[in-house]
Design a protein around this motif. Structure first.
Motif, mmCIF file in Angstrom:
data_model
loop_
_atom_site.group_PDB
_atom_site.id
_atom_site.type_symbol
_atom_site.label_atom_id
_atom_site.label_comp_id
_atom_site.label_asym_id
_atom_site.label_seq_id
_atom_site.Cartn_x
_atom_site.Cartn_y
_atom_site.Cartn_z
ATOM 1 N N ARG A 192 7.345 -4.738 15.010
ATOM 2 C CA ARG A 192 6.529 -3.547 14.794
ATOM 3 C C ARG A 192 7.174 -2.698 13.708
ATOM 4 O O ARG A 192 8.367 -2.436 13.741
ATOM 5 C CB ARG A 192 6.430 -2.752 16.094
ATOM 6 C CG ARG A 192 5.615 -1.472 15.993
ATOM 7 C CD ARG A 192 5.458 -0.849 17.373
ATOM 8 N NE ARG A 192 6.733 -0.446 17.942
ATOM 9 C CZ ARG A 192 7.283 0.755 17.786
ATOM 10 N NH1 ARG A 192 6.675 1.665 17.045
ATOM 11 N NH2 ARG A 192 8.441 1.049 18.348
ATOM 12 N N THR A 205 -11.133 -7.027 14.122
ATOM 13 C CA THR A 205 -10.042 -7.487 14.973
ATOM 14 C C THR A 205 -8.811 -7.826 14.147
ATOM 15 O O THR A 205 -8.872 -7.962 12.917
ATOM 16 C CB THR A 205 -10.463 -8.738 15.751
ATOM 17 O OG1 THR A 205 -10.694 -9.809 14.819
ATOM 18 C CG2 THR A 205 -11.730 -8.481 16.555
ATOM 19 N N GLU A 206 -7.690 -7.973 14.828
ATOM 20 C CA GLU A 206 -6.450 -8.346 14.144
ATOM 21 C C GLU A 206 -6.602 -9.696 13.453
ATOM 22 O O GLU A 206 -6.119 -9.895 12.332
ATOM 23 C CB GLU A 206 -5.308 -8.405 15.160
ATOM 24 C CG GLU A 206 -3.966 -8.759 14.541
ATOM 25 C CD GLU A 206 -2.846 -8.770 15.576
ATOM 26 O OE1 GLU A 206 -1.806 -9.379 15.305
ATOM 27 O OE2 GLU A 206 -3.028 -8.158 16.656
ATOM 28 N N GLU A 207 -7.295 -10.615 14.110
ATOM 29 C CA GLU A 207 -7.506 -11.941 13.513
ATOM 30 C C GLU A 207 -8.329 -11.846 12.239
ATOM 31 O O GLU A 207 -8.063 -12.540 11.253
ATOM 32 C CB GLU A 207 -8.189 -12.871 14.522
ATOM 33 C CG GLU A 207 -7.332 -13.288 15.706
ATOM 34 C CD GLU A 207 -7.163 -12.178 16.722
ATOM 35 O OE1 GLU A 207 -7.953 -11.198 16.677
ATOM 36 O OE2 GLU A 207 -6.222 -12.272 17.543
ATOM 37 N N TRP A 260 -8.487 -9.235 10.219
ATOM 38 C CA TRP A 260 -7.643 -8.651 9.186
ATOM 39 C C TRP A 260 -6.722 -9.715 8.580
ATOM 40 O O TRP A 260 -6.514 -9.753 7.363
ATOM 41 C CB TRP A 260 -6.805 -7.509 9.745
ATOM 42 C CG TRP A 260 -7.478 -6.175 9.684
ATOM 43 C CD1 TRP A 260 -7.810 -5.368 10.730
ATOM 44 C CD2 TRP A 260 -7.904 -5.480 8.510
ATOM 45 N NE1 TRP A 260 -8.423 -4.225 10.293
ATOM 46 C CE2 TRP A 260 -8.494 -4.265 8.926
ATOM 47 C CE3 TRP A 260 -7.857 -5.774 7.151
ATOM 48 C CZ2 TRP A 260 -9.011 -3.345 8.035
ATOM 49 C CZ3 TRP A 260 -8.383 -4.854 6.254
ATOM 50 C CH2 TRP A 260 -8.945 -3.654 6.695
#
Length: 250
Positions: free
Chosen positions: A179, A226-228, A230
């Protein structure tokens, strides 16, 4: 911002020569391909961060660097809060490998203290620790207090912010996960400025009253991506999708 990182302050001219030589020989990234697209380096620049946080023109003799010998953490907190040594030392904790003061203690101080200036100072210190240089969750660490305590001398924090951004991103890159724990708002604004074509963001020309951060705050979050999605967008970026120069730069 870690202890020892800025223990030695060298002549600015020597540092500049070293930096330019290193950049020419090795590039900006500590890890090959860390912040590059094709052969172009996309590391945030000092000029971009200076414009983002609207700092005055950089003065080489006012750049922040950690002093080798400075006031103790408790003394800095006493200067900022105006509270007694007993009050301060009772609230200092060890967290994440460094000495910190919990945000909840500063929040209580802000709510109860009668001096408006002290309230504002402590609130600003909290922003430095929780937003710009977050290290231990919910705590403001010792290194941040040093930077904040010297703000009255008009030292420029941009170099420290950029260095911490660079280090945090490289740590995530080396680990292959993790992170980002530095000022995510600045990095997000920088990101939007260079990849504006991906989201079809309007091209904004720089003006005296324009602030990229204010625009970012006013822009609704895209929770529908979604993160996917992006990851797919970023992995398929083409040269024409990238604005190499931030549109708000002079």
């Amino acid at each position: 911002m870690e202890n020892g990182f800025f223990d030695k302050v060298e002549d600015n001219a020597a540092v500049q020569i070293w930096a330019e030589t290193t950049q020419q020989e090795k590039g900006d990234s500590l890890t090959d391909g860390c912040f590059t697209f094709e052969k172009v380096d996309l590391v945030p620049t000092i000029e971009e961060y200076t414009a983002l946080i609207r700092c005055p023109k950089i003065q080489v003799d006012r750049i922040y660097s950690k002093a080798a010998n400075g006031p103790a953490f408790s003394e800095r907190l006493m200067n900022i809060t105006g509270m007694s040594k007993q009050w301060v030392t009772a609230r200092i904790k060890q967290k994440g490998g460094c000495r910190c003061i919990p945000w909840r203690n500063l929040r209580d101080f802000i709510l109860a203290h009668p001096d408006i200036k002290k309230k504002v100072d402590v609130f600003a210190l909290s922003i430095y620790g929780l937003v710009i240089f977050p290290k231990a969750l919910g705590h403001i660490d010792e290194a941040v207090s040093d930077l904040f305590d010297r703000r009255s001398k008009w030292t420029i924090p941009v170099h420290a912010i950029l260095a911490e951004t660079f280090r945090s991103l490289n740590a995530c890159r080396r680990a292959g996960e993790g992170r980002f724990i530095r000022c995510a708002q600045l990095l997000l604004s920088w990101f939007h400025s260079h990849f504006w074509k991906v989201e079809k963001v309007s091209y904004r020309v720089f003006s005296e009253n324009y602030s990229p951060l204010k625009e970012l705050v006013a822009t609704p979050r895209r929770d529908d991506i979604t993160e996917e999605n992006w990851m797919t967008i970023l992995q398929n970026l083409q040269e024409e999708n990238i604005e190499w120069r931030a549109p708000w730069m002079v």
